[in-house]
Structures are given as structure tokens and as C-alpha cells.
Motif scaffolding. Structure first.
Motif, PDB file in Angstrom:
ATOM      1  N   PRO A  22       1.148  -1.078   0.030  1.00 55.80           N
ATOM      2  CA  PRO A  22       0.554   0.491  -0.009  1.00 55.80           C
ATOM      3  C   PRO A  22       1.073   1.358   0.203  1.00 55.80           C
ATOM      4  O   PRO A  22       2.046   1.378   0.702  1.00 55.80           O
ATOM      5  CB  PRO A  22      -0.777   0.158   1.546  1.00 55.80           C
ATOM      6  N   ALA A  24       0.853   5.106   0.249  1.00 59.49           N
ATOM      7  CA  ALA A  24      -0.906   7.404  -0.024  1.00 59.49           C
ATOM      8  C   ALA A  24       0.453   7.943  -0.248  1.00 59.49           C
ATOM      9  O   ALA A  24       0.493   8.704   0.536  1.00 59.49           O
ATOM     10  CB  ALA A  24      -0.921   7.008   1.503  1.00 59.49           C
ATOM     11  N   THR A  80       2.940   3.975  -8.614  1.00 55.96           N
ATOM     12  CA  THR A  80       3.113   4.891  -8.141  1.00 55.96           C
ATOM     13  C   THR A  80       4.221   6.668  -8.253  1.00 55.96           C
ATOM     14  O   THR A  80       3.996   7.287  -7.426  1.00 55.96           O
ATOM     15  CB  THR A  80       3.527   5.063  -6.641  1.00 55.96           C
ATOM     16  N   THR A  86      -3.827   6.238  -6.175  1.00 57.16           N
ATOM     17  CA  THR A  86      -3.601   5.043  -5.160  1.00 57.16           C
ATOM     18  C   THR A  86      -4.621   4.794  -3.967  1.00 57.16           C
ATOM     19  O   THR A  86      -4.545   4.014  -3.757  1.00 57.16           O
ATOM     20  CB  THR A  86      -2.305   4.500  -4.837  1.00 57.16           C
ATOM     21  N   GLU A  87      -5.096   5.530  -3.890  1.00 55.10           N
ATOM     22  CA  GLU A  87      -6.502   4.877  -2.586  1.00 55.10           C
ATOM     23  C   GLU A  87      -7.922   6.431  -2.829  1.00 55.10           C
ATOM     24  O   GLU A  87      -7.297   7.707  -3.389  1.00 55.10           O
ATOM     25  CB  GLU A  87      -5.720   6.109  -1.591  1.00 55.10           C
ATOM     26  N   SER A 229      -3.908   0.602  -3.766  1.00 55.60           N
ATOM     27  CA  SER A 229      -3.417   0.148  -2.074  1.00 55.60           C
ATOM     28  C   SER A 229      -3.181  -0.938  -1.635  1.00 55.60           C
ATOM     29  O   SER A 229      -2.640  -1.455  -1.049  1.00 55.60           O
ATOM     30  CB  SER A 229      -4.357   1.119  -1.024  1.00 55.60           C
ATOM     31  N   ALA A 254      -9.278   2.564   0.292  1.00 57.55           N
ATOM     32  CA  ALA A 254      -8.370   1.288  -0.071  1.00 57.55           C
ATOM     33  C   ALA A 254      -9.251   1.380  -1.654  1.00 57.55           C
ATOM     34  O   ALA A 254     -10.323   1.461  -2.079  1.00 57.55           O
ATOM     35  CB  ALA A 254      -8.666   0.182  -0.020  1.00 57.55           C
TER      36      ALA A 254
END
Ligand SMILES: [Zn+2]
Length: 293
Positions: A22, A24, A80, A86-87, A229, A254
Motif C-alpha cells: 500500500p 499513501a 506510483t 492509489t487511494e 493500494s 482503499a
């Protein structure tokens, strides 16, 4: 080359996603060098296009993309990079399930069991469809596109990593320049727009790899880049119990990635095992455009 194409694709699907963790990283907008692109408004209701429906053809053409980015030198590469969401935004107490259909040799399967599980549980999802899969599965496409439970998104024309310098990921050759990035994004966007009556809002490349110039091109073409994520099925390589654990542990906010083109694997039974418990706890699920205004 010793590996068959099928083996390479299987490796890519698993390898590209296995081992990720994951991240953030907030989406930073990646504003293009010129006026804002004709992004599809997230306020557009799914079944009732406004009178001024977006053009099915991107306003920014191939020549303009090449002129803007032909000399750009990227510094980032991966899953990324700047511009990859991603979230879900902070404060969104829901989870977004996303399923990829990668298409091509070995990739045109359809996991009917998985789709039935989502329908039976009333769980919405965003489906990233590759152009080759759409061509191979016209009946399934029509059924999915007509179901308000699902948002259809863009998984590329030929399932290539999105690079302006020809970088590859997991033995899959990436696009080689800005023009090929345009082709990879806009080709399938035009196909989906013609079928859906409006352009897709979200894009995810084959292998989910990008450089930051490529993500800016996606933005200029009116789509947002959807990363993830939580890796729900590691490219459809995980067993049912592993999938259940990954999905059950996905927190609110998520974005979960899994695959809908590998029937018979652990993905469908894993989701079948995880979803009822999450729903019983009051977990809400959203399509990406609902959370990413
Ligand atoms: Zn894929």
C-alpha cells in the motif's frame, strides 16, 4: 525467447502486481501545460447524459500530444509515479473494488462466477477493460456495460506499460514515445466511447506501470490514472484463502485491484468469502467516479 507468450503474460500479470505494498501517495493533479483537458465531469449521472454530452473523441489530438511531450524526459517509472491515484480521498469511508480484463492471448477469459458474486451481493465495482478483451467478448461487454452496478474504465488498447521512452515491465514492452502513449490511451477510449456513448473517466495501463510524462498525457486526454493500494489477487495468482485475507483486510479508502479474466482461480471464491463479512460490518463499496470527484 524461451517463454511462450502465454507464459510471459501470466508472469507479467502476477509479477507486476505481486510484492506491491500500500502506498499513501496523494494524487497531485499533474496539470498539463495548457488549458484543462475536457475531463468527464464526475457529476454526470451514469444513466442520464446531459444535453451537452462529452465528445467521444478526445479533443486533444495525437499531433498535439506529440508536440507537447515529444521532447519531455521523464524521471519516474513504476506503479506510483506522479499522477497515479492509489487511494480514495481522505475521509471517504468506502472501498473501491477494481477488476482488470487484460485481453490478448491467454487474457480473454471471463470470470462469470466473480461477476455473479458481485451482483448477488449488490457490490459495485469499476471494470478496467482492454480493447482486445472488448473485441473478444461483445456479449459480456454489453451485459456489464448495461449493469449500473459497474463502471467501465480503460485498460489500454494493447495492454502496454505506459512510457515515453520504451521502458518495459515484466517482459512486456512499453510504449516508445508520446505518440504511442496517445495510441494506447485514446485507441481504447474511442472504442469504449463509441460503445458506451461517453468516454471512460479512468485509465489503468497494462502492468500498471507509468512514467510521469505518460500520466500527464492521460490527464490531457481527459482520464485519470487509477492505481491501487491493495493487491487483491496478485495478478490472479493467489489462492482463494489468500484473496479472502487480502480483501478482508482492505481498509476504507482503499482501491483494491484484482482480475476478472482468469476464471477458475482463487479470485472469485476469495471475494465470495470476504464480501459478506465486510457487508455485515457496514462496509460501503463505490465505483471510482463516485469517490473521486
Ligand atoms: Zn491487465
Amino acid at each position: 525467447m524461451v517463454l511462450s507468450r502465454r507464459a510471459v503474460l501470466a508472469l507479467a500479470a502476477g509479477g507486476a502486481l505481486a510484492g506491491s505494498r500500500p502506498v499513501a501517495e496523494a494524487w497531485r493533479g499533474a496539470a498539463g501545460p495548457s488549458a484543462a483537458p475536457p475531463a468527464a465531469s464526475p457529476a454526470i449521472p451514469p444513466a442520464a447524459p446531459p444535453t451537452s454530452a462529452p465528445s467521444p473523441v478526445p479533443v486533444v489530438g495525437r499531433a498535439e500530444v506529440v508536440a507537447r511531450y515529444g521532447d519531455a524526459v521523464p524521471e519516474e517509472w513504476g506503479m506510483t509515479t506522479s499522477g497515479v491515484i492509489t487511494e480514495l480521498p481522505g475521509g471517504v469511508r468506502a472501498t473501491a473494488l477494481t477488476f482488470d480484463a487484460c485481453g490478448g492471448p491467454g487474457g480473454n477469459g471471463y470470470d462469470a462466477e466473480l461477476i455473479e458474486i458481485l451482483r448477488a451481493n449488490g457490490v459495485p465495482a469499476t471494470l478496467f477493460l482492454n480493447g482486445r478483451w472488448v473485441d473478444a467478448r461483445p456479449a459480456e461487454f454489453e451485459s456489464l456495460a448495461g449493469d449500473p452496478l459497474f463502471e467501465i474504465a480503460n485498460h489500454g488498447t494493447a495492454h502496454r506499460p505506459l512510457s515515453v521512452t520504451g521502458r518495459s515491465a515484466y517482459a512486456i514492452a512499453g510504449t516508445r514515445d508520446a505518440g504511442e502513449v496517445y495510441d494506447e490511451v485514446a485507441g481504447n477510449a474511442a472504442k469504449l466511447a463509441a460503445l458506451l456513448g461517453r468516454p471512460p473517466r479512468f485509465f489503468r495501463s497494462g502492468t500498471a506501470h507509468y512514467d510521469e510524462v505518460a500520466t500527464r498525457i492521460v490527464t490531457d486526454l481527459g482520464e485519470r490514472v487509477a492505481g491501487f493500494s491493495v493487491n487483491g489477487d496478485a495478478g490472479a495468482t493467489l489462492g482463494a484463502d489468500e484473496v479472502r485475507r487480502e480483501v478482508a483486510a482492505a481498509p476504507p479508502g482503499a482501491i483494491v485491484i484484482a482480475h476478472m479474466n482468469h476464471p477458475g482461480g482463487g479470485t472469485a471464491p476469495g471475494f465470495a468469502a470476504a464480501l459478506p463479512a465486510l457487508l455485515a460490518e457496514g462496509r460501503r463499496f463505490v465505483r471510482l467516479h463516485e469517490a473521486l470527484a
